[in-house]
Design a protein around this motif. Structure first.
Motif, PDB file in Angstrom:
ATOM      1  N   VAL A  72       2.179   1.841  -3.521  1.00 26.79           N
ATOM      2  CA  VAL A  72       1.206   2.520  -4.386  1.00 26.79           C
ATOM      3  C   VAL A  72       1.206   4.018  -4.109  1.00 26.79           C
ATOM      4  O   VAL A  72       1.168   4.839  -5.044  1.00 26.79           O
ATOM      5  CB  VAL A  72      -0.204   1.923  -4.199  1.00 26.79           C
ATOM      6  CG1 VAL A  72      -1.268   2.819  -4.839  1.00 26.79           C
ATOM      7  CG2 VAL A  72      -0.271   0.528  -4.802  1.00 26.79           C
ATOM      8  N   GLU A  73       1.280   4.390  -2.834  1.00 27.64           N
ATOM      9  CA  GLU A  73       1.291   5.823  -2.470  1.00 27.64           C
ATOM     10  C   GLU A  73       2.489   6.536  -3.103  1.00 27.64           C
ATOM     11  O   GLU A  73       2.353   7.616  -3.692  1.00 27.64           O
ATOM     12  CB  GLU A  73       1.345   5.969  -0.947  1.00 27.64           C
ATOM     13  CG  GLU A  73       0.107   5.507  -0.214  1.00 27.64           C
ATOM     14  CD  GLU A  73      -0.976   6.559  -0.193  1.00 27.64           C
ATOM     15  OE1 GLU A  73      -0.668   7.747  -0.290  1.00 27.64           O
ATOM     16  OE2 GLU A  73      -2.150   6.164  -0.080  1.00 27.64           O
ATOM     17  N   LYS A  86       0.838  -1.202   0.000  1.00 29.24           N
ATOM     18  CA  LYS A  86       0.000   0.000   0.000  1.00 29.24           C
ATOM     19  C   LYS A  86       0.873   1.252   0.000  1.00 29.24           C
ATOM     20  O   LYS A  86       0.572   2.234  -0.675  1.00 29.24           O
ATOM     21  CB  LYS A  86      -0.941  -0.005   1.204  1.00 29.24           C
ATOM     22  CG  LYS A  86      -2.018  -1.066   1.131  1.00 29.24           C
ATOM     23  CD  LYS A  86      -2.947  -0.983   2.337  1.00 29.24           C
ATOM     24  CE  LYS A  86      -4.064  -2.021   2.240  1.00 29.24           C
ATOM     25  NZ  LYS A  86      -4.977  -1.951   3.404  1.00 29.24           N
ATOM     26  N   LYS A 108      -2.363  -1.007  -8.450  1.00 28.12           N
ATOM     27  CA  LYS A 108      -3.429  -0.507  -7.569  1.00 28.12           C
ATOM     28  C   LYS A 108      -4.545  -1.539  -7.441  1.00 28.12           C
ATOM     29  O   LYS A 108      -5.040  -1.816  -6.342  1.00 28.12           O
ATOM     30  CB  LYS A 108      -4.004   0.795  -8.120  1.00 28.12           C
ATOM     31  CG  LYS A 108      -3.125   2.015  -7.974  1.00 28.12           C
ATOM     32  CD  LYS A 108      -3.846   3.228  -8.555  1.00 28.12           C
ATOM     33  CE  LYS A 108      -2.986   4.476  -8.510  1.00 28.12           C
ATOM     34  NZ  LYS A 108      -3.672   5.629  -9.138  1.00 28.12           N
ATOM     35  N   ASN A 109      -4.942  -2.098  -8.567  1.00 31.11           N
ATOM     36  CA  ASN A 109      -6.036  -3.073  -8.558  1.00 31.11           C
ATOM     37  C   ASN A 109      -5.659  -4.303  -7.741  1.00 31.11           C
ATOM     38  O   ASN A 109      -6.484  -4.823  -6.966  1.00 31.11           O
ATOM     39  CB  ASN A 109      -6.390  -3.476  -9.988  1.00 31.11           C
ATOM     40  CG  ASN A 109      -7.560  -4.433 -10.040  1.00 31.11           C
ATOM     41  OD1 ASN A 109      -8.682  -4.086  -9.701  1.00 31.11           O
ATOM     42  ND2 ASN A 109      -7.294  -5.659 -10.463  1.00 31.11           N
ATOM     43  N   TRP A 110      -4.427  -4.784  -7.905  1.00 29.37           N
ATOM     44  CA  TRP A 110      -4.006  -5.955  -7.122  1.00 29.37           C
ATOM     45  C   TRP A 110      -4.021  -5.644  -5.628  1.00 29.37           C
ATOM     46  O   TRP A 110      -4.541  -6.436  -4.825  1.00 29.37           O
ATOM     47  CB  TRP A 110      -2.612  -6.418  -7.554  1.00 29.37           C
ATOM     48  CG  TRP A 110      -2.157  -7.587  -6.722  1.00 29.37           C
ATOM     49  CD1 TRP A 110      -2.573  -8.877  -6.822  1.00 29.37           C
ATOM     50  CD2 TRP A 110      -1.236  -7.532  -5.625  1.00 29.37           C
ATOM     51  NE1 TRP A 110      -1.957  -9.653  -5.854  1.00 29.37           N
ATOM     52  CE2 TRP A 110      -1.130  -8.848  -5.112  1.00 29.37           C
ATOM     53  CE3 TRP A 110      -0.478  -6.520  -5.033  1.00 29.37           C
ATOM     54  CZ2 TRP A 110      -0.314  -9.168  -4.035  1.00 29.37           C
ATOM     55  CZ3 TRP A 110       0.337  -6.828  -3.959  1.00 29.37           C
ATOM     56  CH2 TRP A 110       0.419  -8.143  -3.461  1.00 29.37           C
ATOM     57  N   VAL A 111      -3.483  -4.500  -5.250  1.00 30.68           N
ATOM     58  CA  VAL A 111      -3.441  -4.126  -3.829  1.00 30.68           C
ATOM     59  C   VAL A 111      -4.846  -4.020  -3.247  1.00 30.68           C
ATOM     60  O   VAL A 111      -5.101  -4.419  -2.108  1.00 30.68           O
ATOM     61  CB  VAL A 111      -2.668  -2.801  -3.656  1.00 30.68           C
ATOM     62  CG1 VAL A 111      -2.881  -2.214  -2.263  1.00 30.68           C
ATOM     63  CG2 VAL A 111      -1.177  -3.019  -3.915  1.00 30.68           C
ATOM     64  N   GLU A 112      -5.780  -3.501  -4.033  1.00 33.81           N
ATOM     65  CA  GLU A 112      -7.146  -3.295  -3.549  1.00 33.81           C
ATOM     66  C   GLU A 112      -7.985  -4.568  -3.521  1.00 33.81           C
ATOM     67  O   GLU A 112      -8.963  -4.647  -2.770  1.00 33.81           O
ATOM     68  CB  GLU A 112      -7.850  -2.248  -4.424  1.00 33.81           C
ATOM     69  CG  GLU A 112      -7.296  -0.839  -4.249  1.00 33.81           C
ATOM     70  CD  GLU A 112      -7.813   0.125  -5.310  1.00 33.81           C
ATOM     71  OE1 GLU A 112      -8.629  -0.307  -6.154  1.00 33.81           O
ATOM     72  OE2 GLU A 112      -7.400   1.301  -5.290  1.00 33.81           O
ATOM     73  N   THR A 113      -7.608  -5.566  -4.309  1.00 31.83           N
ATOM     74  CA  THR A 113      -8.485  -6.735  -4.455  1.00 31.83           C
ATOM     75  C   THR A 113      -7.902  -8.040  -3.926  1.00 31.83           C
ATOM     76  O   THR A 113      -8.651  -8.991  -3.688  1.00 31.83           O
ATOM     77  CB  THR A 113      -8.857  -6.952  -5.937  1.00 31.83           C
ATOM     78  OG1 THR A 113      -7.660  -7.171  -6.705  1.00 31.83           O
ATOM     79  CG2 THR A 113      -9.609  -5.744  -6.488  1.00 31.83           C
ATOM     80  N   ASP A 160      -2.126   1.310 -12.633  1.00 29.88           N
ATOM     81  CA  ASP A 160      -3.481   0.851 -12.309  1.00 29.88           C
ATOM     82  C   ASP A 160      -3.524  -0.653 -12.027  1.00 29.88           C
ATOM     83  O   ASP A 160      -4.355  -1.112 -11.230  1.00 29.88           O
ATOM     84  CB  ASP A 160      -4.447   1.187 -13.447  1.00 29.88           C
ATOM     85  CG  ASP A 160      -4.800   2.659 -13.491  1.00 29.88           C
ATOM     86  OD1 ASP A 160      -4.537   3.355 -12.479  1.00 29.88           O
ATOM     87  OD2 ASP A 160      -5.329   3.125 -14.516  1.00 29.88           O
TER      88      ASP A 160
END
Length: 281
Positions: free
Chosen positions: A77-78, A74, A97-102, A94
């Motif tokens: 990503v920041e 995380k 980001k998508n992997w980190v979020e899902t 992106d």
């Protein structure tokens, strides 16, 4: 090395203190980010031209703002968002980001599995970075990873009056190595790690041993520690970054007795406010 196992533990005292390790008891956060996480990021994304600015931002995210203690991916990503906005385009951002979020698990293992499915360049770079970080952390010496001044004195004072548990998201082998080297394990009744569960889950497992919520104190340096305490409806005592020794001394000299005498609640709001105010806005 065998560890004090939560499943085998039975409550001995009415009061429990739970202690985070990295950045709370052990002075490891600064050196890991300044010598390992940040420099490996500069190398992997070839950012030498902007290294001073980027490293400053990395340290702000991970050490000096309320995001302190954020998961490494995380945090990645920041910093990539910031780099993409200020310095150079980041390809496939992106996708990361998508992997980190899902993902169900923010780990190197889970990342490897996703790379096998997607063959993504940025995910491969994230794994290279994370692996390099682990290699650099492994090179740190015990001199690099000392307990903060005041920790042992506080543990010695609490021992025999409180049950004491380490509640950490680090891996078990690192915890046993670091706490064992400095001869702190004999104060500890239970030690939990990322293999046992999240901090929320580990405090909950300790609570199942029969403690009253008003008899339990979580000691930590970051928002995830405070949130884990709140989730379990137990008290939180902050170890303020840059003021660690003072915090440990005050815990030993004043706040432990306030907990035992039932007076801690009147201090909680003030302590939380000092915790939030200590982070850069």
């Amino acid at each position: 090395m065998e560890h004090p196992d939560i499943d085998k533990f039975s409550k001995k005292h009415d009061f429990l203190i739970c202690i985070d390790s990295d950045g709370t008891a052990m002075d490891t956060m600064n050196i890991k980010h300044k010598k390992c996480f940040g420099p490996c990021f500069i190398t992997e994304w070839d950012l030498d031209e902007y290294s001073d600015e980027v490293l400053k931002t990395w340290n702000e995210i991970n050490l000096y703002k309320s995001t302190r203690g954020i998961n490494r991916f995380k945090g990645l990503v920041e910093i990539l968002n910031d780099t993409d906005n200020k310095y150079q385009p980041i390809q496939e951002l992106d996708i990361l980001k998508n992997w980190v979020e899902t993902t169900d698990e923010l780990s190197n293992r889970a990342l490897k599995e996703e790379i096998e499915r997607s063959n993504s360049l940025i995910l491969s770079k994230a794994l290279n970075w994370s692996t390099a970080v682990n290699q650099e952390i492994a090179k740190l010496t015990y001199e690099d990873k000392k307990p903060f001044n005041g920790v042992e004195e506080c543990l010695e004072s609490a021992y025999g009056n409180f049950d004491i548990s380490v509640i950490s998201s680090a891996n078990m082998s690192s915890l046993l190595e670091e706490w064992g080297h400095y001869d702190l394990m004999h104060y500890i009744d239970v030690i939990t790690s990322q293999e046992i569960g999240t901090k929320d889950e580990c405090i909950s497992k300790m609570m199942q041993k029969g403690y009253d919520t008003k008899h339990v104190l979580m000691i930590g340096d970051s928002l995830p520690d405070a949130n884990a305490a709140k989730t379990n409806d137990v008290y939180f005592y902050p170890i303020l970054p840059e003021h660690e020794e003072k915090c440990w001394t005050e815990l030993k000299d004043f706040y432990l007795s306030e907990l035992k005498s039932g007076n801690f609640e009147k201090h909680q709001e003030k302590l939380l406010q000092s915790f939030y105010n200590n982070f850069e806005k």
